[in-house]
Design a protein around this motif. Sequence first.
Motif, PDB file in Angstrom:
ATOM      1  N   GLN B  22      52.241  22.148  14.326  1.00  0.00           N
ATOM      2  CA  GLN B  22      53.293  21.408  13.617  1.00  0.00           C
ATOM      3  C   GLN B  22      53.117  19.892  13.755  1.00  0.00           C
ATOM      4  O   GLN B  22      53.430  19.147  12.831  1.00  0.00           O
ATOM      5  CB  GLN B  22      54.673  21.855  14.117  1.00  0.00           C
ATOM      6  CG  GLN B  22      55.042  23.214  13.509  1.00  0.00           C
ATOM      7  CD  GLN B  22      56.272  23.830  14.157  1.00  0.00           C
ATOM      8  OE1 GLN B  22      56.222  24.292  15.282  1.00  0.00           O
ATOM      9  NE2 GLN B  22      57.378  23.801  13.431  1.00  0.00           N
ATOM     10  N   LEU B  23      52.597  19.460  14.901  1.00  0.00           N
ATOM     11  CA  LEU B  23      52.334  18.031  15.061  1.00  0.00           C
ATOM     12  C   LEU B  23      51.347  17.555  13.993  1.00  0.00           C
ATOM     13  O   LEU B  23      51.471  16.468  13.433  1.00  0.00           O
ATOM     14  CB  LEU B  23      51.736  17.726  16.453  1.00  0.00           C
ATOM     15  CG  LEU B  23      52.629  17.909  17.673  1.00  0.00           C
ATOM     16  CD1 LEU B  23      51.859  17.521  18.936  1.00  0.00           C
ATOM     17  CD2 LEU B  23      53.901  17.070  17.579  1.00  0.00           C
ATOM     18  N   VAL B  24      50.391  18.409  13.681  1.00  0.00           N
ATOM     19  CA  VAL B  24      49.384  18.055  12.678  1.00  0.00           C
ATOM     20  C   VAL B  24      49.975  18.149  11.277  1.00  0.00           C
ATOM     21  O   VAL B  24      49.879  17.227  10.468  1.00  0.00           O
ATOM     22  CB  VAL B  24      48.150  18.988  12.803  1.00  0.00           C
ATOM     23  CG1 VAL B  24      47.136  18.694  11.692  1.00  0.00           C
ATOM     24  CG2 VAL B  24      47.507  18.843  14.174  1.00  0.00           C
ATOM     25  N   LYS B  25      50.630  19.275  10.998  1.00  0.00           N
ATOM     26  CA  LYS B  25      51.035  19.572   9.626  1.00  0.00           C
ATOM     27  C   LYS B  25      52.303  18.806   9.209  1.00  0.00           C
ATOM     28  O   LYS B  25      52.351  18.224   8.141  1.00  0.00           O
ATOM     29  CB  LYS B  25      51.274  21.085   9.495  1.00  0.00           C
ATOM     30  CG  LYS B  25      51.510  21.553   8.086  1.00  0.00           C
ATOM     31  CD  LYS B  25      51.128  22.991   7.941  1.00  0.00           C
ATOM     32  CE  LYS B  25      51.525  23.587   6.598  1.00  0.00           C
ATOM     33  NZ  LYS B  25      51.317  22.782   5.454  1.00  0.00           N
ATOM     34  N   ASP B  26      53.303  18.779  10.089  1.00  0.00           N
ATOM     35  CA  ASP B  26      54.589  18.189   9.702  1.00  0.00           C
ATOM     36  C   ASP B  26      54.683  16.696  10.026  1.00  0.00           C
ATOM     37  O   ASP B  26      55.508  15.984   9.462  1.00  0.00           O
ATOM     38  CB  ASP B  26      55.738  18.920  10.413  1.00  0.00           C
ATOM     39  CG  ASP B  26      55.765  20.388  10.029  1.00  0.00           C
ATOM     40  OD1 ASP B  26      55.147  20.746   8.991  1.00  0.00           O
ATOM     41  OD2 ASP B  26      56.379  21.185  10.764  1.00  0.00           O
ATOM     42  N   VAL B  31      45.125  14.963  16.154  1.00  0.00           N
ATOM     43  CA  VAL B  31      45.228  15.420  17.540  1.00  0.00           C
ATOM     44  C   VAL B  31      43.827  15.591  18.127  1.00  0.00           C
ATOM     45  O   VAL B  31      42.980  16.238  17.519  1.00  0.00           O
ATOM     46  CB  VAL B  31      46.001  16.760  17.598  1.00  0.00           C
ATOM     47  CG1 VAL B  31      45.957  17.327  19.012  1.00  0.00           C
ATOM     48  CG2 VAL B  31      47.442  16.552  17.160  1.00  0.00           C
ATOM     49  N   ASN B  32      43.618  14.972  19.285  1.00  0.00           N
ATOM     50  CA  ASN B  32      42.335  15.108  19.990  1.00  0.00           C
ATOM     51  C   ASN B  32      42.630  15.699  21.366  1.00  0.00           C
ATOM     52  O   ASN B  32      43.130  14.999  22.249  1.00  0.00           O
ATOM     53  CB  ASN B  32      41.666  13.735  20.106  1.00  0.00           C
ATOM     54  CG  ASN B  32      40.306  13.815  20.775  1.00  0.00           C
ATOM     55  OD1 ASN B  32      39.750  14.902  20.926  1.00  0.00           O
ATOM     56  ND2 ASN B  32      39.778  12.668  21.165  1.00  0.00           N
ATOM     57  N   ILE B  33      42.365  16.986  21.509  1.00  0.00           N
ATOM     58  CA  ILE B  33      42.716  17.668  22.765  1.00  0.00           C
ATOM     59  C   ILE B  33      41.597  17.487  23.781  1.00  0.00           C
ATOM     60  O   ILE B  33      40.451  17.818  23.516  1.00  0.00           O
ATOM     61  CB  ILE B  33      42.976  19.168  22.509  1.00  0.00           C
ATOM     62  CG1 ILE B  33      44.208  19.328  21.619  1.00  0.00           C
ATOM     63  CG2 ILE B  33      43.168  19.913  23.829  1.00  0.00           C
ATOM     64  CD1 ILE B  33      44.515  20.751  21.215  1.00  0.00           C
ATOM     65  N   PHE B  34      41.972  16.925  24.945  1.00  0.00           N
ATOM     66  CA  PHE B  34      40.995  16.774  26.030  1.00  0.00           C
ATOM     67  C   PHE B  34      40.888  18.056  26.834  1.00  0.00           C
ATOM     68  O   PHE B  34      39.822  18.473  27.234  1.00  0.00           O
ATOM     69  CB  PHE B  34      41.409  15.652  26.985  1.00  0.00           C
ATOM     70  CG  PHE B  34      41.323  14.281  26.377  1.00  0.00           C
ATOM     71  CD1 PHE B  34      40.133  13.832  25.823  1.00  0.00           C
ATOM     72  CD2 PHE B  34      42.417  13.432  26.372  1.00  0.00           C
ATOM     73  CE1 PHE B  34      40.047  12.562  25.286  1.00  0.00           C
ATOM     74  CE2 PHE B  34      42.338  12.174  25.842  1.00  0.00           C
ATOM     75  CZ  PHE B  34      41.153  11.740  25.289  1.00  0.00           C
ATOM     76  N   ARG B  35      42.043  18.651  27.105  1.00  0.00           N
ATOM     77  CA  ARG B  35      42.044  19.721  28.095  1.00  0.00           C
ATOM     78  C   ARG B  35      43.300  20.554  27.924  1.00  0.00           C
ATOM     79  O   ARG B  35      44.371  20.015  27.603  1.00  0.00           O
ATOM     80  CB  ARG B  35      42.096  19.072  29.479  1.00  0.00           C
ATOM     81  CG  ARG B  35      41.506  19.866  30.581  1.00  0.00           C
ATOM     82  CD  ARG B  35      40.969  18.959  31.667  1.00  0.00           C
ATOM     83  NE  ARG B  35      41.896  17.979  32.159  1.00  0.00           N
ATOM     84  CZ  ARG B  35      42.596  18.100  33.289  1.00  0.00           C
ATOM     85  NH1 ARG B  35      42.501  19.175  34.029  1.00  0.00           N
ATOM     86  NH2 ARG B  35      43.393  17.131  33.676  1.00  0.00           N
ATOM     87  N   ALA B  36      43.174  21.854  28.102  1.00  0.00           N
ATOM     88  CA  ALA B  36      44.339  22.732  28.041  1.00  0.00           C
ATOM     89  C   ALA B  36      44.215  23.800  29.103  1.00  0.00           C
ATOM     90  O   ALA B  36      43.109  24.197  29.461  1.00  0.00           O
ATOM     91  CB  ALA B  36      44.426  23.370  26.661  1.00  0.00           C
ATOM     92  N   ASP B  56      55.774   8.310  12.503  1.00  0.00           N
ATOM     93  CA  ASP B  56      55.433   9.718  12.683  1.00  0.00           C
ATOM     94  C   ASP B  56      55.391  10.098  14.158  1.00  0.00           C
ATOM     95  O   ASP B  56      55.814  11.185  14.558  1.00  0.00           O
ATOM     96  CB  ASP B  56      54.084  10.027  12.021  1.00  0.00           C
ATOM     97  CG  ASP B  56      54.216  10.190  10.507  1.00  0.00           C
ATOM     98  OD1 ASP B  56      55.357  10.416  10.043  1.00  0.00           O
ATOM     99  OD2 ASP B  56      53.197  10.057   9.801  1.00  0.00           O
ATOM    100  N   ILE B  57      54.855   9.178  14.955  1.00  0.00           N
ATOM    101  CA  ILE B  57      54.767   9.486  16.390  1.00  0.00           C
ATOM    102  C   ILE B  57      56.163   9.583  17.004  1.00  0.00           C
ATOM    103  O   ILE B  57      56.456  10.490  17.774  1.00  0.00           O
ATOM    104  CB  ILE B  57      53.893   8.429  17.122  1.00  0.00           C
ATOM    105  CG1 ILE B  57      52.420   8.680  16.752  1.00  0.00           C
ATOM    106  CG2 ILE B  57      54.074   8.483  18.628  1.00  0.00           C
ATOM    107  CD1 ILE B  57      51.430   7.703  17.331  1.00  0.00           C
ATOM    108  N   THR B  58      57.052   8.669  16.614  1.00  0.00           N
ATOM    109  CA  THR B  58      58.417   8.718  17.130  1.00  0.00           C
ATOM    110  C   THR B  58      59.088  10.033  16.717  1.00  0.00           C
ATOM    111  O   THR B  58      59.745  10.698  17.530  1.00  0.00           O
ATOM    112  CB  THR B  58      59.231   7.514  16.592  1.00  0.00           C
ATOM    113  OG1 THR B  58      58.494   6.328  16.877  1.00  0.00           O
ATOM    114  CG2 THR B  58      60.601   7.430  17.248  1.00  0.00           C
TER     115      THR B  58
END
Lengths: 397, 136
Positions: B22-26, B31-36, B56-58
Amino acid sequence: MTKTYAEINEKIASGKAVVLTAEEVIAYVDKHGLENAAREVDVVTTATFGPMCSSGCFLNFGHSTPKMRISEAWINDVMAYCGIAAVDVYIGATQLRHNDPANMYHPGEFRYGGGHVIEDLVAGKKVQLFGLSYGTDDYPRREIRTMFDINDLNQAIMVNPRNCYQNYNVGVNVSDKRIYTYLGILRAKMRNMTYCSAGQLAPLLNDPYYATIGVGTSVWLAGARGIVYAQGTQHCSLVERGDNGVPVEGAGTLALTADMKEMRPEFVRGASFRGYGVSLALGVGIPIPILNPEILRRTTVRDRDIQASVIDYSTDYPEKTGKVLGRFTYEELRSGTVELMGKKVPVTSLSSYSKALKICNLLKSEIEDGHFLLSEPSQRLPLNQGMKSLTITGAAR
Amino acid sequence: MITKKIYLYFPKSETEKPIVYQLVKDYNLIVNIFRAKVTPEEEGYLSLEVTGNQEDITRAFAFLGTFDVVIHAGNKGVHWDENRCVHCGACVVHCPPGALTIVDQGTRTVTFNEDRCIECLACIAACPFGACSSAF
């Protein structure tokens, strides 16, 4: 021109001594000339900070009620040696914590061990004693579990049978597999190289023939006033030396001791070497009295004048072949890259130059303030001593 | 466009929700994921960089706030403790992006440039003194 220890100590006590660090003295002698500088300079401070596996401490606990002859003990689950008097124990820096998987799952992490216990004690932290005994008529208690810190102990005396190695190997790995050593992680195919010496600041590189550093020399051991109590183990002065007399490999060593209650936590650090084990890094400072121009000249040694030998830790070191892959000066090593066997190899250190420099300056201040007097050694360190190998003899049993 | 580093903690109740999608789409974030990491107790940790415009970030942070997700804005999942560091430099050669370096050859002290860190965790294995640690 010569000076005596008594003359230098008089100047220190009256706050008039001229003290320079092993770094400062280089430029000073360049500017003023050796003879003039030898008249003016009284003391040069040297130092080193790095892992010194041969470290440990004797602790004396107050007697509990009822009394106990401790025969087995663990401090924060790290086993301490109890084959000494009733409530004395010795804990060594490389002792692993009970149940540490060691290298069962290689490379092990070795998160906590004897070195970390010593660090925690110096930092004033509470640690746990768990002790067992078989019970005697005069010491009936058989078990004890209690928390304590360094102030609860009667004595906490650090004893390091082998410190301040005069120069050391530079480690590299020519194999195609990463290896885990006391010189840190060595990547395959010589992708890195590790050295461990303060170079131009190191005590025994500034006094290569042990003219002033001997048994009885006062030292600064992690902030406490300590002493050289013996030649260190593996002291081996009969090694190849450069034209300046400085050994090009590990040579002399010092056995040191000091009161842990006076030490500063910043200079006593437990260390964990992935795949290898635990240790303790210590800061040591040693003042060199400038008794004559020759002693001063030795203290002007620079990184570019000191060479270290590169050893392959994948084969030559463990198999003891004696092969040296190359030699580099500390100036070259500190540049961050050297060229070995046609390949550019990044170099890093395990010894902290910045902490060693800080110690040189702290010791300098203590001497300038008249708080640190020098002591004349009662015994010289051996100059013609080699090192034996262990020959395996006898039938296997 | 601005880029913010964050690491997020997802309690067990939130780990199965497609929040990053949703962060990407809405919210139009890159998004650049380092680690999960999802623990055996099914809690989740995510360390990432988000890039987008401020608005958008807010909005995205407000959206994250509607879940039980803990937001550590501006923080990386790797921490370098200056006081634990003895400045030996053993880490330097093991740090691929050059986040840990010796800049001043005079004092030879190690510095950590957080912006360059990609959270590979190589420093954690290389540091004998525990100066580098992971938030999860």
